[in-house]
Design an enzyme around this catalytic site. Structure first.
Site, PDB file in Angstrom:
ATOM      1  N   ILE A 115       4.680   2.694   7.915  1.00 56.17           N
ATOM      2  CA  ILE A 115       4.895   4.117   8.212  1.00 56.17           C
ATOM      3  C   ILE A 115       3.577   4.878   8.101  1.00 56.17           C
ATOM      4  O   ILE A 115       2.835   4.700   7.117  1.00 56.17           O
ATOM      5  CB  ILE A 115       5.961   4.680   7.237  1.00 56.17           C
ATOM      6  CG1 ILE A 115       7.319   4.040   7.550  1.00 56.17           C
ATOM      7  CG2 ILE A 115       6.048   6.193   7.335  1.00 56.17           C
ATOM      8  CD1 ILE A 115       8.279   4.057   6.416  1.00 56.17           C
ATOM      9  N   PRO A 147       0.848  -1.209   0.000  1.00 56.46           N
ATOM     10  CA  PRO A 147       0.000   0.000   0.000  1.00 56.46           C
ATOM     11  C   PRO A 147       0.879   1.252   0.000  1.00 56.46           C
ATOM     12  O   PRO A 147       1.435   1.633   1.021  1.00 56.46           O
ATOM     13  CB  PRO A 147      -0.829  -0.130   1.281  1.00 56.46           C
ATOM     14  CG  PRO A 147      -0.093  -1.088   2.148  1.00 56.46           C
ATOM     15  CD  PRO A 147       0.793  -1.936   1.286  1.00 56.46           C
ATOM     16  N   ASP A 195       5.621   2.599   2.592  1.00 59.84           N
ATOM     17  CA  ASP A 195       4.710   1.475   2.822  1.00 59.84           C
ATOM     18  C   ASP A 195       3.818   1.835   4.012  1.00 59.84           C
ATOM     19  O   ASP A 195       4.303   1.930   5.151  1.00 59.84           O
ATOM     20  CB  ASP A 195       5.552   0.211   3.103  1.00 59.84           C
ATOM     21  CG  ASP A 195       4.714  -1.051   3.274  1.00 59.84           C
ATOM     22  OD1 ASP A 195       3.520  -0.938   3.604  1.00 59.84           O
ATOM     23  OD2 ASP A 195       5.280  -2.148   3.093  1.00 59.84           O
ATOM     24  N   HIS A 196       2.552   2.032   3.730  1.00 57.12           N
ATOM     25  CA  HIS A 196       1.652   2.532   4.781  1.00 57.12           C
ATOM     26  C   HIS A 196       1.384   1.482   5.865  1.00 57.12           C
ATOM     27  O   HIS A 196       0.845   1.798   6.920  1.00 57.12           O
ATOM     28  CB  HIS A 196       0.335   2.989   4.144  1.00 57.12           C
ATOM     29  CG  HIS A 196      -0.368   4.051   4.943  1.00 57.12           C
ATOM     30  ND1 HIS A 196       0.042   4.454   6.194  1.00 57.12           N
ATOM     31  CD2 HIS A 196      -1.457   4.808   4.670  1.00 57.12           C
ATOM     32  CE1 HIS A 196      -0.763   5.384   6.651  1.00 57.12           C
ATOM     33  NE2 HIS A 196      -1.688   5.623   5.752  1.00 57.12           N
ATOM     34  N   ARG A 197       1.787   0.233   5.630  1.00 60.34           N
ATOM     35  CA  ARG A 197       1.640  -0.772   6.690  1.00 60.34           C
ATOM     36  C   ARG A 197       2.649  -0.521   7.799  1.00 60.34           C
ATOM     37  O   ARG A 197       2.482  -0.958   8.926  1.00 60.34           O
ATOM     38  CB  ARG A 197       1.861  -2.188   6.123  1.00 60.34           C
ATOM     39  CG  ARG A 197       0.807  -2.618   5.131  1.00 60.34           C
ATOM     40  CD  ARG A 197       1.215  -3.905   4.444  1.00 60.34           C
ATOM     41  NE  ARG A 197       2.486  -3.770   3.734  1.00 60.34           N
ATOM     42  CZ  ARG A 197       3.086  -4.758   3.078  1.00 60.34           C
ATOM     43  NH1 ARG A 197       2.529  -5.953   3.059  1.00 60.34           N
ATOM     44  NH2 ARG A 197       4.226  -4.566   2.447  1.00 60.34           N
TER      45      ARG A 197
END
Ligand code: CAO
Length: 432
Positions: free
Chosen positions: A408, A228, A404-406
């Site tokens: 950060i 993501p 990577d939104h998982r």
């Protein structure tokens, strides 16, 4: 010693003259004790007749449509193991056409529902039985379960809409023959790309992709679809940095060392990674832990005639600007001359993709997994910046950080780019 034995119909309760709807074995087949030999259908249920012992089928005495009762000769089998007939009995499942009236029937359902997530994902548009109910014998359900096939998606060709072993095999074959409709990690379905005959619209030429483009293309595709991504855009005022860079550049150009803004970016990124350690991490294989790295190896995207390569500069935190400039020059040349070993592309913690020597104002770089962030750099340009009551011409560098939104969060990302900007606008901070 092996012995040829008759296999007779076992006790099937009160039922007499029960029709056979499927024969699963033929002469020469090796079977295991309890493996289904044939399927019968009473008016209440279907039932599988299991093999009473391990052996080889010598002759099958019945066929689909024959009616059998307890004691009917089914086949001859050469035994190869201990007989277990005393323990086997037919396994049953309610007749699908009469589910409603059978809801109170005493016979047990032998096969549980197919697994929730089929291992062979059904491609869109594949023929299915449309009813949402799968009409299949226990053995076929078992077979389908082993292959991870969702029977409700299998087109039936058997009697009364019953799914046969052949139907399941055809379903698997069709599924595997559709590579363009593959799945991405997590079971996401991707519809097929349209196949277009471009020559219908004008003259064309077809050129094969380079090996590098094929390899990097597959990785980019995977990373783009499975991570993501968010891209945070920001700007850094590099007016003073540029003055210093030019001074250094003049000094070192005589030694053949080119000092570009990218070298300062390498140092500034590592400083920011010290401050925000999540940017120097990777998710582990389970996806439940973060692996934090204590080393600082930075990949640099290099544009080569054959495609993109990402050699890695090691221990950037322990090297000075001049040393890094020298190494960057060397790896860029080696990458373009295809002289880099595969190991030179491994072990990176973070990547910088600089298009600043070419142009652009912003872009969305793709994260180089298993890293969790990548910095895109576009071309610096002089802009009027309002400072202390008046506009001043300042050299502004556009930054595009994909993360990577998982791992950060947005707030952490903008803190990272702000910090990076503050370091780049005052390069004395690089020595802190
Ligand atoms: N803003 C303005 N000017 C810049 C700049 C920036 N952000 N970055 C570099 N420049 C200038 C340099 O100072 C140099 O100018 P001079 O020749 O006048 O000194 C010129 O642009 C060319 O720089 P360079 O590209 O040779 O050197 P670099 O250190 O900036 O980059 C390398 C090296 C290997 C990263 C680069 O050559 C390259 O391949 N870039 C492309 C990377 C890429 O394709 N990324 C996309 C990945 S996604 O497809």
């Amino acid at each position: 010693m092996a012995e040829i034995k008759q296999v007779l119909m076992p006790d099937i309760g009160d039922s007499q003259d029960v029709p056979i709807i499927e024969v699963m074995v033929k002469a020469g087949d090796k079977v295991k004790a309890e493996q289904s030999l044939l399927t019968l259908e009473t008016d209440k249920a279907t039932m599988d007749v299991p093999a009473p012992f391990d052996g080889v089928v010598k002759n099958v005495s019945v066929k689909v449509g024959d009616k059998v009762s307890e004691g009917t000769l089914i086949l001859l089998m050469e035994s190869s193991a201990t007989e277990t007939s005393a323990t086997v009995s037919p396994t049953t499942t309610p007749a699908p056409e009469k589910d409603a009236e059978n809801s109170g029937a005493s016979q047990s359902v032998a096969a549980p529902a197919a697994p929730a997530t089929p291992a062979v994902a059904p491609p869109t548009g594949l023929p299915s039985n449309h009813t949402g109910k799968a009409h299949a014998s226990p053995s076929i359900r078992h077979f389908a379960r082993e292959l991870g096939v969702d029977l409700t998606r299998v087109k039936s060709s058997g009697e009364k809409g019953r799914i046969t072993k052949n139907d399941v095999q055809s379903f698997v074959k069709t599924s595997l023959a559709k590579p363009q409709e593959g799945t991405v990690g997590g079971g996401l379905q991707v519809s097929a790309m349209p196949i277009v005959d471009f020559s219908k619209f004008g003259v064309i030429e077809t050129k094969p992709l380079s090996r590098i483009k094929k390899l990097s293309g597959a990785n980019l595709h995977r990373n783009w679809l499975s991570i993501p991504h968010i891209t945070q855009h920001d700007e850094a005022d590099i007016t003073e940095m540029e003055v210093f860079r030019k001074e250094l550049g003049e000094e070192y150009s005589k030694q053949g060392i080119k000092i570009t803004p990218l070298v300062f970016l390498l140092k500034a990124v590592v400083t920011a990674m010290h401050q925000y350690p999540n940017f120097n991490s990777s998710l582990d294989a389970s996806g439940e832990n973060l692996v934090l790295k204590k080393y600082f190896h930075i990949g640099v995207a290099v544009d080569t005639p054959d495609g993109l390569m990402v050699p890695v500069l090691r221990d950037v935190d322990q090297k000075g600007i001049v040393q890094l400039a020298k190494e960057l020059g060397e790896i860029s040349v080696k990458a373009r001359e295809k002289k880099l070993p595969a190991t030179a592309m491994q072990g990176g913690c973070f990547t910088i993709s600089s298009l600043g020597g070419i142009g652009g104002t912003a872009f969305t770089p793709i994260i180089n997994a298993p890293e969790v962030a990548i910095l895109g750099v576009s071309k610096a340009s002089v802009k009027p910046v309002f400072k202390e009551g008046e506009f001043e011409p300042r050299l502004i560098l556009p930054l595009s950080l994909s993360y990577d939104h998982r791992v950060i969060d947005g707030a952490e990302a903008v803190r990272f780019t702000s910090y990076l900007g503050s370091v780049l606008s005052d390069v004395r901070r690089l020595v802190l």
